[in-house]
Design an enzyme around this catalytic site. Structure first.
Site, PDB file in Angstrom:
ATOM      1  N   TRP A 168       0.821  -1.132  -0.154  1.00  0.00           N
ATOM      2  CA  TRP A 168       0.074   0.065  -0.198  1.00  0.00           C
ATOM      3  C   TRP A 168       0.879   1.428   0.071  1.00  0.00           C
ATOM      4  O   TRP A 168       0.337   2.546  -0.186  1.00  0.00           O
ATOM      5  CB  TRP A 168      -1.019   0.210   1.265  1.00  0.00           C
ATOM      6  CG  TRP A 168      -0.332  -0.614   2.332  1.00  0.00           C
ATOM      7  CD1 TRP A 168      -0.520  -1.608   3.085  1.00  0.00           C
ATOM      8  CD2 TRP A 168       0.654   0.308   3.415  1.00  0.00           C
ATOM      9  NE1 TRP A 168       0.424  -1.927   4.390  1.00  0.00           N
ATOM     10  CE2 TRP A 168       0.976  -0.585   4.505  1.00  0.00           C
ATOM     11  CE3 TRP A 168       1.223   1.424   3.170  1.00  0.00           C
ATOM     12  CZ2 TRP A 168       1.930  -0.124   5.304  1.00  0.00           C
ATOM     13  CZ3 TRP A 168       2.023   1.788   4.463  1.00  0.00           C
ATOM     14  CH2 TRP A 168       2.498   0.919   5.467  1.00  0.00           C
ATOM     15  N   LYS A 192      -2.876  -8.198  -7.334  1.00  0.00           N
ATOM     16  CA  LYS A 192      -3.948  -8.108  -6.246  1.00  0.00           C
ATOM     17  C   LYS A 192      -3.275  -6.987  -5.444  1.00  0.00           C
ATOM     18  O   LYS A 192      -2.109  -6.655  -5.184  1.00  0.00           O
ATOM     19  CB  LYS A 192      -3.792  -9.157  -5.091  1.00  0.00           C
ATOM     20  CG  LYS A 192      -4.469  -8.828  -4.149  1.00  0.00           C
ATOM     21  CD  LYS A 192      -3.960  -9.804  -2.890  1.00  0.00           C
ATOM     22  CE  LYS A 192      -4.122  -8.987  -1.383  1.00  0.00           C
ATOM     23  NZ  LYS A 192      -4.383  -7.656  -1.501  1.00  0.00           N
ATOM     24  N   SER A 246       5.965  -7.119   3.218  1.00  0.00           N
ATOM     25  CA  SER A 246       6.582  -7.389   4.481  1.00  0.00           C
ATOM     26  C   SER A 246       7.208  -8.740   4.340  1.00  0.00           C
ATOM     27  O   SER A 246       6.791  -9.704   3.621  1.00  0.00           O
ATOM     28  CB  SER A 246       5.759  -7.678   5.540  1.00  0.00           C
ATOM     29  OG  SER A 246       4.787  -8.883   5.245  1.00  0.00           O
ATOM     30  N   TYR A 256       3.680 -21.389   0.012  1.00  0.00           N
ATOM     31  CA  TYR A 256       2.688 -21.665  -0.959  1.00  0.00           C
ATOM     32  C   TYR A 256       3.086 -22.464  -2.393  1.00  0.00           C
ATOM     33  O   TYR A 256       2.431 -23.138  -2.952  1.00  0.00           O
ATOM     34  CB  TYR A 256       1.725 -20.077  -1.504  1.00  0.00           C
ATOM     35  CG  TYR A 256       1.297 -19.327  -0.434  1.00  0.00           C
ATOM     36  CD1 TYR A 256       0.992 -20.075   0.776  1.00  0.00           C
ATOM     37  CD2 TYR A 256       1.189 -17.993  -0.639  1.00  0.00           C
ATOM     38  CE1 TYR A 256       0.314 -19.052   1.765  1.00  0.00           C
ATOM     39  CE2 TYR A 256       0.664 -17.147   0.290  1.00  0.00           C
ATOM     40  CZ  TYR A 256       0.032 -17.713   1.621  1.00  0.00           C
ATOM     41  OH  TYR A 256      -0.541 -17.045   2.576  1.00  0.00           O
ATOM     42  N   GLU A 268      10.282  -8.789  -2.939  1.00  0.00           N
ATOM     43  CA  GLU A 268      10.829  -7.565  -2.704  1.00  0.00           C
ATOM     44  C   GLU A 268      10.392  -7.176  -1.334  1.00  0.00           C
ATOM     45  O   GLU A 268       9.189  -6.791  -0.950  1.00  0.00           O
ATOM     46  CB  GLU A 268      10.680  -6.469  -3.766  1.00  0.00           C
ATOM     47  CG  GLU A 268      11.737  -5.340  -3.730  1.00  0.00           C
ATOM     48  CD  GLU A 268      11.013  -4.222  -2.905  1.00  0.00           C
ATOM     49  OE1 GLU A 268      11.782  -4.334  -1.643  1.00  0.00           O
ATOM     50  OE2 GLU A 268      10.152  -3.452  -3.228  1.00  0.00           O
ATOM     51  N   CYS A 303      10.254   0.863   1.735  1.00  0.00           N
ATOM     52  CA  CYS A 303      11.132  -0.376   2.320  1.00  0.00           C
ATOM     53  C   CYS A 303      12.518   0.297   2.326  1.00  0.00           C
ATOM     54  O   CYS A 303      13.579  -0.418   2.835  1.00  0.00           O
ATOM     55  CB  CYS A 303      10.875  -1.423   1.399  1.00  0.00           C
ATOM     56  SG  CYS A 303      10.994  -0.992  -0.349  1.00  0.00           S
ATOM     57  N   LYS A 353       0.647   0.764  15.441  1.00  0.00           N
ATOM     58  CA  LYS A 353       2.203   0.094  15.596  1.00  0.00           C
ATOM     59  C   LYS A 353       3.037   1.134  15.737  1.00  0.00           C
ATOM     60  O   LYS A 353       4.295   1.071  16.500  1.00  0.00           O
ATOM     61  CB  LYS A 353       2.203  -0.637  14.475  1.00  0.00           C
ATOM     62  CG  LYS A 353       3.698  -1.397  14.052  1.00  0.00           C
ATOM     63  CD  LYS A 353       3.860  -2.165  12.783  1.00  0.00           C
ATOM     64  CE  LYS A 353       5.277  -2.090  12.462  1.00  0.00           C
ATOM     65  NZ  LYS A 353       5.366  -2.568  11.230  1.00  0.00           N
ATOM     66  N   GLU A 395      11.907  -2.745  11.520  1.00  0.00           N
ATOM     67  CA  GLU A 395      11.521  -2.056  10.611  1.00  0.00           C
ATOM     68  C   GLU A 395      10.193  -1.255  11.246  1.00  0.00           C
ATOM     69  O   GLU A 395       9.241  -2.005  11.550  1.00  0.00           O
ATOM     70  CB  GLU A 395      11.126  -2.803   9.310  1.00  0.00           C
ATOM     71  CG  GLU A 395      10.719  -2.072   8.076  1.00  0.00           C
ATOM     72  CD  GLU A 395      10.127  -2.622   6.966  1.00  0.00           C
ATOM     73  OE1 GLU A 395       9.391  -3.621   6.983  1.00  0.00           O
ATOM     74  OE2 GLU A 395      10.740  -2.390   6.045  1.00  0.00           O
TER      75      GLU A 395
END
Ligand SMILES: NC(=O)C1=CN([C@@H]2O[C@H](COP(=O)(O)OP(=O)(O)OC[C@H]3O[C@@H](n4cnc5c(N)ncnc54)[C@H](O)[C@@H]3O)[C@@H](O)[C@H]2O)C=CC1
Ligand code: BAL
Length: 501
Positions: A168, A192, A246, A256, A268, A303, A353, A395
């Site tokens: 996001w 997605k 993340s 998966y 990434e 990031c 957070k 982070e």
């Protein structure tokens, strides 16, 4: 450079927007098969913006089936690269026509400042799409060394149906980093967006259809990580997944893949990026501007944010004075005010957070800020800590810069590398050899010298250690993610002449 409007003008544009709300599958907008929706809110006000289709595994199936059909019949994958280029350039042109609307939509949906959306996110997104479009009819295949009786060709082929899972923090830009090379290469896409930020992605899908992208080639499935991200990651008809987000979720995509069809996975991931300032650094005003931009750009939700300032003691006080002065100019407030540099954090849960780190900072030395401005907004904060403090290790993804003092070049490099991450780093020194020795010693995918940055579309972006896996975004190397190498051997032996017939 974009001409910025007034806050009132931006608010008037925002008031006139209509929001796309449906998933985009097989060339058309459609609700989730379950009929479910979720609310997307404006992070700056907490007010609802729209009800978005809450898709599930059955919608993912539909999108993958459409993408597979498009890929196999070659309506996109088998076009001449020059034709794909023209369509993508039309998409870029349409995005340019709608640039202002996209900027306002991005700001409303993500809490990002209109200043950044207008000057970085939107223009850079368009540039990235154009760059990959322009590249695709200029990449040559290879002929490998072989005997006179053989020709060995090494050709690139699109990998097939790709799943793109986005974060996001840069909704449009990450979209471009992924769909630019994937579509240029001829892949079909099931994308997605993050649940928090769907609006600009859906608008781009609409523009792509208008640009002539065939149905089924770009599918957008909106919804949560568990209902859309996981089924996409586990789908046996998806050939590869490229994910940004993340480290914890990235790790899941490897599972998966291992549990399904061994699809290729490119990750990434996060970072805790060091910014080293050595005591011979020059032009401390410029250094301070880079430090502040690195730490607080996009509210630190980046990031590759330079979130750890590692500074030699001899220069620390002088540098920090300038960093504080520079950061004081970064006003916090309404993202639609073009003078504002620090907008809203993405969500209430993320705000909580980041606020918890402000609590933790109280037992450290707070050098600037440290306070919540209002719900969703945190002021640029600078905290001096030891190298092992939570604030220096984890982070945070918020506007909190940790300062760690060191005594030597060697200690600076050791502290910088003492992290599980390895995405980006920067080093400031007037001594070119020292700076370059540092750049070589830093274990990070991108190192900038005497500046903060993440490179541009021409240079590969990705991480060492737990910041990345499997490939790079940006540059020609991004195409490695979306293509397979095929070897084709031709035997030219003249069997008749050789008496073999
Ligand atoms: N590397 C980066 O650029 C980013 C790092 N982060 C870090 O991650 C932290 C948490 O943020 P989140 O939004 O929760 O990140 P996330 O990594 O969980 O979300 C990224 C994408 O993965 C999807 N996703 C979530 N759970 C999934 C699952 N189980 N299976 C498949 N897909 C899934 C999300 O819907 C979103 O589209 C942030 O505080 C920040 O530290 C967050 C966003 C971007
Ligand atoms: N800084 C671009 C990549 C990211 O933050 O997700």
């Amino acid at each position: 450079m974009t001409d910025l409007l007034t806050t009132e003008d931006y608010k008037a544009i925002a008031a006139g927007l209509t929001f796309p709300t449906l998933a985009f599958i097989d060339g058309g907008f459609r609700p989730a098969l379950s009929g479910k929706t979720f609310t997307t809110t404006n992070p700056a006000t907490g007010e609802p913006l729209a009800e978005i289709a809450a898709c599930g595994p059955e919608d993912v199936d539909l999108a993958v089936t459409a993408a597979r059909a498009a890929f196999e019949d070659g309506r996109w994958s088998k076009l001449h690269p020059g034709e794909r280029k023209e369509t993508l350039l039309r998409l870029a042109a349409l995005m340019q026509e709608h640039a202002r609307e996209l900027a306002v939509l991005e700001s409303l949906d993500a809490g990002k400042t209109i200043f950044d959306c207008e000057t970085v996110d939107v223009p850079e997104t368009i540039h990235v799409i154009k760059w990959h479009a322009e590249l695709i009819d200029k990449i040559y295949d290879q002929v490998s060394p072989a005997s006179d009786n053989h020709i060995a060709m090494v050709v690139r082929e699109p990998v097939g149906v790709v799943g793109l899972v986005l974060p996001w923090n840069f909704p449009l830009l990450m979209l471009a980093w992924k769909i630019g090379p994937a579509l240029a290469a001829g892949c079909s896409v099931v994308l997605k967006p993050a649940g928090e930020t769907t609006l600009t992605t859906l608008r781009v899908a609409e523009l792509a259809a208008k640009a002539g992208l065939p149905a089924g080639v770009l599918n957008i499935v909106t919804g949560s990580g568990s209902q859309v991200g996981e089924p996409l990651g586990r789908h046996t008809d998806v050939d590869m997944v490229s994910f940004t987000g993340s480290t914890a979720t990235g790790r899941r995509f490897l599972t998966y893949s291992a549990d399904s069809n061994l699809k290729e996975v490119v990750l990434e991931l996060g970072g805790k990026n060091p910014c080293i300032v050595l005591d011979d650094a020059e032009d401390l005003d410029a250094v301070a501007a880079h430090v502040v931009n690195g730490a607080f750009w996009n509210m630190g939700q980046n990031c590759s944010a330079g979130s750890r300032l590692i500074v030699q003691r001899g220069i620390k006080d002088r540098l920090l004075e300038k960093v504080r002065a520079e950061a004081a100019g970064w006003q916090v407030g309404d993202p639609l005010d073009p003078s504002i540099r620090v907008g809203a954090l993405i969500s209430q849960s993320h705000f909580q957070k980041v606020s918890s780190y402000l609590e933790a900072a109280r037992s450290e030395m707070v050098l600037m800020g440290g306070k919540v401005v209002s719900e969703g907004f945190i002021e640029p904060t600078i905290v001096e800590t030891g190298r092992d403090s939570r604030l220096a290790v984890e982070e945070i993804f918020g506007p909190i810069l940790t300062v760690i003092a060191v005594d030597s070049f060697e200690e600076a490099i050791a502290v910088a590398n003492d992290t599980e991450y390895g995405l980006a780093a920067s080093i400031f020194s007037a001594n070119g050899k020292r700076a370059l020795r540092g750049a070589r010693a830093l274990r990070a995918g991108t190192v900038t010298v005497n500046s903060f940055g993440e490179g541009d579309v021409t240079t590969p972006f990705g991480g060492y250690k737990q910041s990345g896996f499997g490939g790079r975004d940006n540059s020609i190397h991004a195409h490695d993610q979306y293509t397979q190498l095929k070897t084709i051997w031709l035997d030219l032996t003249d069997n008749a002449a050789a008496g073999l017939d």
